[in-house]
Design a protein around this motif. Structure first.
Motif, PDB file in Angstrom:
ATOM      1  N   GLY A 221       7.153   5.698  12.825  1.00  0.00           N
ATOM      2  CA  GLY A 221       8.532   5.556  13.260  1.00  0.00           C
ATOM      3  C   GLY A 221       9.177   4.257  12.820  1.00  0.00           C
ATOM      4  N   LEU A 222       8.369   3.248  12.519  1.00  0.00           N
ATOM      5  CA  LEU A 222       8.906   1.967  12.081  1.00  0.00           C
ATOM      6  C   LEU A 222       9.466   2.041  10.670  1.00  0.00           C
ATOM      7  CD1 LEU A 222       9.265  -1.077  12.694  1.00  0.00           C
ATOM      8  CD2 LEU A 222       6.983  -1.427  11.751  1.00  0.00           C
ATOM      9  N   ASP A 223       8.915   2.939   9.842  1.00  0.00           N
ATOM     10  CA  ASP A 223       9.327   3.063   8.441  1.00  0.00           C
ATOM     11  C   ASP A 223       9.210   1.728   7.717  1.00  0.00           C
ATOM     12  OD1 ASP A 223      10.234   4.340   6.144  1.00  0.00           O
ATOM     13  OD2 ASP A 223      12.348   3.899   6.578  1.00  0.00           O
ATOM     14  N   ALA A 224       8.055   1.077   7.869  1.00  0.00           N
ATOM     15  CA  ALA A 224       7.823  -0.226   7.240  1.00  0.00           C
ATOM     16  C   ALA A 224       7.485  -0.047   5.764  1.00  0.00           C
ATOM     17  CB  ALA A 224       6.683  -0.948   7.944  1.00  0.00           C
ATOM     18  N   PRO A 225       7.867  -0.999   4.921  1.00  0.00           N
ATOM     19  CA  PRO A 225       7.518  -0.904   3.503  1.00  0.00           C
ATOM     20  C   PRO A 225       6.025  -1.105   3.279  1.00  0.00           C
ATOM     21  CG  PRO A 225       8.529  -3.026   3.978  1.00  0.00           C
ATOM     22  CD  PRO A 225       8.661  -2.205   5.229  1.00  0.00           C
ATOM     23  N   ALA A 226       5.523  -0.548   2.182  1.00  0.00           N
ATOM     24  CA  ALA A 226       4.133  -0.790   1.777  1.00  0.00           C
ATOM     25  C   ALA A 226       4.060  -2.116   1.032  1.00  0.00           C
ATOM     26  CB  ALA A 226       3.649   0.347   0.893  1.00  0.00           C
ATOM     27  N   ARG A 227       2.885  -2.736   1.097  1.00  0.00           N
ATOM     28  CA  ARG A 227       2.655  -3.990   0.383  1.00  0.00           C
ATOM     29  C   ARG A 227       1.518  -3.784  -0.620  1.00  0.00           C
ATOM     30  NH1 ARG A 227       3.549  -5.210   5.688  1.00  0.00           N
ATOM     31  NH2 ARG A 227       1.330  -5.223   6.166  1.00  0.00           N
ATOM     32  N   ILE A 228       1.810  -3.999  -1.873  1.00  0.00           N
ATOM     33  CA  ILE A 228       0.831  -3.804  -2.943  1.00  0.00           C
ATOM     34  C   ILE A 228       0.467  -5.180  -3.498  1.00  0.00           C
ATOM     35  CG2 ILE A 228       0.392  -2.742  -5.189  1.00  0.00           C
ATOM     36  CD1 ILE A 228       2.598  -0.702  -4.462  1.00  0.00           C
ATOM     37  N   SER A 229      -0.828  -5.492  -3.481  1.00  0.00           N
ATOM     38  CA  SER A 229      -1.283  -6.813  -3.930  1.00  0.00           C
ATOM     39  C   SER A 229      -2.279  -6.677  -5.066  1.00  0.00           C
ATOM     40  CB  SER A 229      -1.934  -7.577  -2.774  1.00  0.00           C
ATOM     41  OG  SER A 229      -1.006  -7.803  -1.734  1.00  0.00           O
ATOM     42  N   VAL A 230      -2.162  -7.566  -6.049  1.00  0.00           N
ATOM     43  CA  VAL A 230      -3.125  -7.680  -7.145  1.00  0.00           C
ATOM     44  C   VAL A 230      -3.382  -9.161  -7.377  1.00  0.00           C
ATOM     45  CG1 VAL A 230      -2.471  -5.513  -8.282  1.00  0.00           C
ATOM     46  CG2 VAL A 230      -1.286  -7.642  -8.881  1.00  0.00           C
ATOM     47  N   GLY A 253      -0.306 -17.756  -5.851  1.00  0.00           N
ATOM     48  CA  GLY A 253      -1.316 -18.355  -6.719  1.00  0.00           C
ATOM     49  C   GLY A 253      -2.660 -17.666  -6.623  1.00  0.00           C
ATOM     50  N   VAL A 254      -2.873 -16.862  -5.618  1.00  0.00           N
ATOM     51  CA  VAL A 254      -4.098 -16.070  -5.458  1.00  0.00           C
ATOM     52  C   VAL A 254      -3.793 -14.588  -5.628  1.00  0.00           C
ATOM     53  CG1 VAL A 254      -5.979 -15.433  -3.905  1.00  0.00           C
ATOM     54  CG2 VAL A 254      -5.106 -17.783  -3.913  1.00  0.00           C
ATOM     55  N   SER A 255      -2.733 -14.143  -4.975  1.00  0.00           N
ATOM     56  CA  SER A 255      -2.346 -12.736  -5.050  1.00  0.00           C
ATOM     57  C   SER A 255      -0.857 -12.611  -5.318  1.00  0.00           C
ATOM     58  CB  SER A 255      -2.673 -12.007  -3.738  1.00  0.00           C
ATOM     59  OG  SER A 255      -4.051 -12.023  -3.485  1.00  0.00           O
ATOM     60  N   LEU A 256      -0.503 -11.615  -6.106  1.00  0.00           N
ATOM     61  CA  LEU A 256       0.883 -11.226  -6.299  1.00  0.00           C
ATOM     62  C   LEU A 256       1.129 -10.003  -5.426  1.00  0.00           C
ATOM     63  CD1 LEU A 256       3.091 -11.098  -9.384  1.00  0.00           C
ATOM     64  CD2 LEU A 256       2.745  -8.950  -8.162  1.00  0.00           C
ATOM     65  N   THR A 257       2.138 -10.066  -4.572  1.00  0.00           N
ATOM     66  CA  THR A 257       2.387  -9.001  -3.607  1.00  0.00           C
ATOM     67  C   THR A 257       3.778  -8.425  -3.802  1.00  0.00           C
ATOM     68  OG1 THR A 257       0.930 -10.045  -1.986  1.00  0.00           O
ATOM     69  CG2 THR A 257       2.466  -8.382  -1.167  1.00  0.00           C
ATOM     70  N   ILE A 258       3.824  -7.102  -3.886  1.00  0.00           N
ATOM     71  CA  ILE A 258       5.087  -6.387  -4.057  1.00  0.00           C
ATOM     72  C   ILE A 258       5.333  -5.551  -2.811  1.00  0.00           C
ATOM     73  CG2 ILE A 258       6.338  -4.689  -5.452  1.00  0.00           C
ATOM     74  CD1 ILE A 258       4.407  -5.425  -7.760  1.00  0.00           C
ATOM     75  N   SER A 259       6.511  -5.714  -2.222  1.00  0.00           N
ATOM     76  CA  SER A 259       6.918  -4.895  -1.088  1.00  0.00           C
ATOM     77  C   SER A 259       7.776  -3.752  -1.615  1.00  0.00           C
ATOM     78  CB  SER A 259       7.716  -5.746  -0.090  1.00  0.00           C
ATOM     79  OG  SER A 259       8.172  -4.953   0.979  1.00  0.00           O
ATOM     80  N   THR A 260       7.480  -2.523  -1.181  1.00  0.00           N
ATOM     81  CA  THR A 260       8.180  -1.356  -1.724  1.00  0.00           C
ATOM     82  C   THR A 260       8.178  -0.195  -0.741  1.00  0.00           C
ATOM     83  OG1 THR A 260       8.176   0.288  -3.497  1.00  0.00           O
ATOM     84  CG2 THR A 260       6.036  -0.588  -2.830  1.00  0.00           C
ATOM     85  N   ARG A 261       9.195   0.639  -0.839  1.00  0.00           N
ATOM     86  CA  ARG A 261       9.223   1.888  -0.080  1.00  0.00           C
ATOM     87  C   ARG A 261       8.891   3.078  -0.979  1.00  0.00           C
ATOM     88  NH1 ARG A 261      11.127   1.170   4.957  1.00  0.00           N
ATOM     89  NH2 ARG A 261      12.162  -0.817   5.384  1.00  0.00           N
ATOM     90  N   ASP A 262       8.528   2.788  -2.227  1.00  0.00           N
ATOM     91  CA  ASP A 262       8.117   3.837  -3.171  1.00  0.00           C
ATOM     92  C   ASP A 262       6.832   3.388  -3.869  1.00  0.00           C
ATOM     93  OD1 ASP A 262       7.927   5.992  -4.832  1.00  0.00           O
ATOM     94  OD2 ASP A 262       9.806   5.629  -5.917  1.00  0.00           O
ATOM     95  N   PRO A 263       5.720   3.316  -3.108  1.00  0.00           N
ATOM     96  CA  PRO A 263       4.491   2.755  -3.683  1.00  0.00           C
ATOM     97  C   PRO A 263       3.956   3.536  -4.884  1.00  0.00           C
ATOM     98  CG  PRO A 263       4.071   3.776  -1.552  1.00  0.00           C
ATOM     99  CD  PRO A 263       5.547   3.707  -1.704  1.00  0.00           C
ATOM    100  N   SER A 264       4.145   4.862  -4.913  1.00  0.00           N
ATOM    101  CA  SER A 264       3.617   5.640  -6.033  1.00  0.00           C
ATOM    102  C   SER A 264       4.281   5.229  -7.339  1.00  0.00           C
ATOM    103  CB  SER A 264       3.814   7.140  -5.784  1.00  0.00           C
ATOM    104  OG  SER A 264       5.182   7.454  -5.608  1.00  0.00           O
ATOM    105  N   ALA A 265       5.598   4.983  -7.316  1.00  0.00           N
ATOM    106  CA  ALA A 265       6.300   4.573  -8.538  1.00  0.00           C
ATOM    107  C   ALA A 265       5.837   3.200  -8.996  1.00  0.00           C
ATOM    108  CB  ALA A 265       7.810   4.570  -8.291  1.00  0.00           C
ATOM    109  N   VAL A 266       5.651   2.275  -8.032  1.00  0.00           N
ATOM    110  CA  VAL A 266       5.210   0.927  -8.382  1.00  0.00           C
ATOM    111  C   VAL A 266       3.806   0.950  -8.964  1.00  0.00           C
ATOM    112  CG1 VAL A 266       4.649  -1.351  -7.462  1.00  0.00           C
ATOM    113  CG2 VAL A 266       6.722  -0.178  -6.695  1.00  0.00           C
ATOM    114  N   VAL A 267       2.895   1.677  -8.320  1.00  0.00           N
ATOM    115  CA  VAL A 267       1.512   1.725  -8.795  1.00  0.00           C
ATOM    116  C   VAL A 267       1.447   2.362 -10.182  1.00  0.00           C
ATOM    117  CG1 VAL A 267      -0.753   2.781  -8.395  1.00  0.00           C
ATOM    118  CG2 VAL A 267       0.484   1.716  -6.499  1.00  0.00           C
TER     119      VAL A 267
END
Length: 300
Positions: A221-230, A253-267
């Motif tokens: 219900g929160l509809d929070a964005p996904a966080r993708i880290s590499v 400097g350790v991880s790059l993190t992308i916040s997204t509501r469309d994780p499949s497109a980002v990945v």
């Protein structure tokens, strides 16, 4: 439906402070129910009223079909209570402590010994309570609440001040207790604990319930964005921001993190750039729900 606990319009004031302000909820038989909230939210006061330790100013409470207040002697053998702070008799061993508690309910000594095994304290039976570790003392406290085989168990911050290993071990014990058919009501401010253990949770703040439901449903219900880290260095920040579906990008400097509501497109876009080494994808959590509802300011 007959509920194990039914709370309607509960209120409790201390001077100008509304510790509990119109709380209503029901707990089903066999349910693992959590009450979550920051310090001072009203969790412990609510629990103490349900347990019959305090009188409400307004509202009604029934526990196993009976009112807990005035102190109901017919209800006491059917419930078990583990308080936020437990005090044991000095110089007694774990076995003697549990046998003493059991004797109050007419429980034979051998059953008390069996309960020590149930909570993983069989090898500590002859150790004085003050020499037990924090996790072991918490297990003994829960054993005292269970020794008379109650139908309903109240646990108030049972893993407070425990190290991660002791917490996980205690989680396993609580799951076993609940699987055995007992209804459990838990108060905690550890969101991961509630997410793992509870069938439903009520999030409280300032004496009121803000949301109630299964943890997974509250997170959805929160509809929070996904966080993708590499790992840092695989992708420049400007290139990450240009990925389809990327909302915000940070690199510590350790991880790059992308916040997204469309994780499949980002990945998919990151895979095309061969930038998925060590990838981790995190969705919303109950902690995100909690912070969204109660705010992020520190409360002592």
């Amino acid at each position: 439906m007959a509920y194990t606990i039914s709370v309607d319009g509960l209120r409790k004031r201390y001077g100008d402070v509304r510790a509990v302000d119109g709380v209503s909820f029901d707990v089903h038989q066999g349910e693992f129910f959590g009450i979550l909230g920051p310090n001072g939210a009203g969790k412990t006061t609510t629990l103490e009223i349900i347990e019959g330790l305090r009188e409400a100013d307004e509202g009604t409470v029934t526990v196993l079909g009976l009112p807990p207040w005035p102190r109901n002697s017919t209800l006491l053998p059917r419930i078990g209570v583990q308080l936020q702070a437990s005090s044991f008799f000095e110089r007694l061993t774990a076995r003697e402590q549990l046998q003493t508690f059991g004797s109050l309910y007419g429980v034979p000594a051998e059953k008390a010994d069996a309960m020590l095994e149930t909570v993983g304290l069989g090898e500590k039976a002859d150790v004085q309570v003050e020499k037990l570790s924090g996790g072991q003392a918490q297990r003994l406290s829960i054993a005292c609440a269970l020794v008379h085989d109650p139908e309903l168990v109240f646990l108030d911050e049972p893993t407070a001040a425990l190290d991660p290993q002791a917490r996980r071990n205690l989680w396993d014990l609580l799951r076993e207790i609940n699987t055995g058919g007992r209804t459990i009501v838990l108060t905690t401010h550890h969101m991961d604990e509630a997410e793992v253990l509870c069938d439903r949770v009520a999030i409280m703040d300032r004496g009121r319930i803000l949301q109630l439901g299964p943890p997974a449903a509250l997170v959805r219900g929160l509809d929070a964005p996904a966080r993708i880290s590499v790992a840092s260095g695989l992708l420049a920040e400007e290139d990450a921001r240009a990925l389809p579906g990327a909302d915000t990008v940070s690199d510590d400097g350790v991880s790059l993190t992308i916040s997204t509501r469309d994780p499949s497109a980002v990945v998919a876009a990151m895979a095309a750039k061969d930038a998925l080494a060590g990838v981790q994808i995190h969705g919303g959590t109950l902690e995100d729900v909690f912070l969204e509802l109660t705010g992020r300011e520190y409360r002592a």
